[in-house]
Design an enzyme around this catalytic site. Structure first.
Site, mmCIF file in Angstrom:
data_model
loop_
_atom_site.group_PDB
_atom_site.id
_atom_site.type_symbol
_atom_site.label_atom_id
_atom_site.label_comp_id
_atom_site.label_asym_id
_atom_site.label_seq_id
_atom_site.Cartn_x
_atom_site.Cartn_y
_atom_site.Cartn_z
ATOM 1 N N ASN A 105 0.739 -1.423 0.188
ATOM 2 C CA ASN A 105 -0.043 -0.163 0.112
ATOM 3 C C ASN A 105 0.834 1.203 -0.517
ATOM 4 O OD1 ASN A 105 -2.611 1.858 -0.069
ATOM 5 N ND2 ASN A 105 -1.644 1.778 2.570
ATOM 6 N N SER A 134 4.928 6.520 2.368
ATOM 7 C CA SER A 134 5.743 5.205 2.613
ATOM 8 C C SER A 134 4.935 4.556 1.833
ATOM 9 C CB SER A 134 5.547 4.642 4.071
ATOM 10 O OG SER A 134 5.616 6.086 5.207
HETATM 11 C C1 GRF Z 1 -2.981 9.020 -1.866
HETATM 12 O O1 GRF Z 1 -2.963 9.714 -0.691
HETATM 13 C C2 GRF Z 1 -2.604 7.575 -1.168
HETATM 14 O O2 GRF Z 1 -1.434 7.467 -0.458
HETATM 15 C C3 GRF Z 1 -3.404 6.865 -0.475
HETATM 16 O O3 GRF Z 1 -4.776 7.866 -0.515
HETATM 17 C C4 GRF Z 1 -4.912 8.196 -1.964
HETATM 18 C C5 GRF Z 1 -5.235 8.263 -3.668
HETATM 19 O O4 GRF Z 1 -5.205 8.800 -4.007
HETATM 20 N N1 GRF Z 1 -3.764 5.129 -0.201
HETATM 21 P P1 GRF Z 1 -4.921 8.647 -5.473
HETATM 22 O O5 GRF Z 1 -6.599 7.850 -6.447
HETATM 23 O O6 GRF Z 1 -4.258 7.070 -5.938
HETATM 24 O O7 GRF Z 1 -5.417 9.669 -6.649
#
Ligand code: GRF
Length: 186
Positions: A105, A134
């Site tokens: 993730n 991260s």
């Molecule tokens: C990002 O900020 C990521 O870090 C978090 O959710 C958001 C997803 O944004 N897990 P996207 O859909 O990739 O634009």
């Protein structure tokens, strides 16, 4: 054992990290994009770019039933590694067990700081000099698995949660494809 370089991406929304993973794919290939939100804008982009897409509206669906169906779809596409990219749903313990060590993730903080939501607001309120993102292994505990890589972003005077989010997001788009490639080619 599936080829770890066949990646399934899970999204719920705009999918900007998914785009980065697709556009900067080196050392891995995208086998399928799956979403629990049929209206997720990222799904349209994936389809337009010829990627197989799977979706089922998770609203009101039993979590285990949903995860079983998603797992079968990932198996059908011979996925070896799952990359969460803004997938806004907690995975069931059974799903995590089935894919143990093969789910990663991207999280918008320098873990172990600020697990969960509102990471940028919390970094600003704490007066942190840096924020960041991260890539980590997904376990049953939220945002707590081993960290595979991080990128720091300086917090500037006058930053708001929005300006910080935008700069961290740009860093996410560089970090995620690089770390994913390293991870699947270990
Ligand atoms: C990002 O900020 C990521 O870090 C978090 O959710 C958001 C997803 O944004 N897990 P996207 O859909 O990739 O634009």
């Amino acid at each position: 054992m599936r080829d770890p370089r066949r990646v399934g991406i899970l999204i719920s929304g705009r999918g900007s990290n998914m785009r980065a993973l697709v556009e900067k794919a080196a050392g891995y290939e995208i086998a399928v994009v799956a979403s629990n939100k049929p209206q997720a804008p990222g799904l349209d982009w994936a389809r337009e770019h010829g990627l197989p897409a799977w979706t089922w509206d998770s609203k009101g669906v039993d979590k285990e039933e949903f995860d079983r169906a998603m797992s079968s779809a990932l198996e059908d596409h011979q996925v070896g590694t799952i990359a969460l990219a803004g997938f806004m749903r907690i995975l069931s313990p059974r799903f995590i067990e089935q894919w143990r060590g093969r789910i990663v993730n991207i999280h918008p903080s320098l873990l172990p700081k600020y697990r969960g939501l509102d990471t940028h607001v919390r970094a600003l309120e704490a007066g942190d000099p840096v924020g960041g993102c991260s890539v980590h292994i997904v376990t049953e505990e939220l945002d707590a698995g081993d960290v595979l890589g991080q990128a720091e972003v300086a917090i500037e005077p006058g930053d708001t949660a929005l300006t910080l989010e935008q700069r961290v997001l740009a860093a996410e788009h560089e970090l995620y494809p690089r770390i994913l490639s390293e991870f699947v080619n270990r």
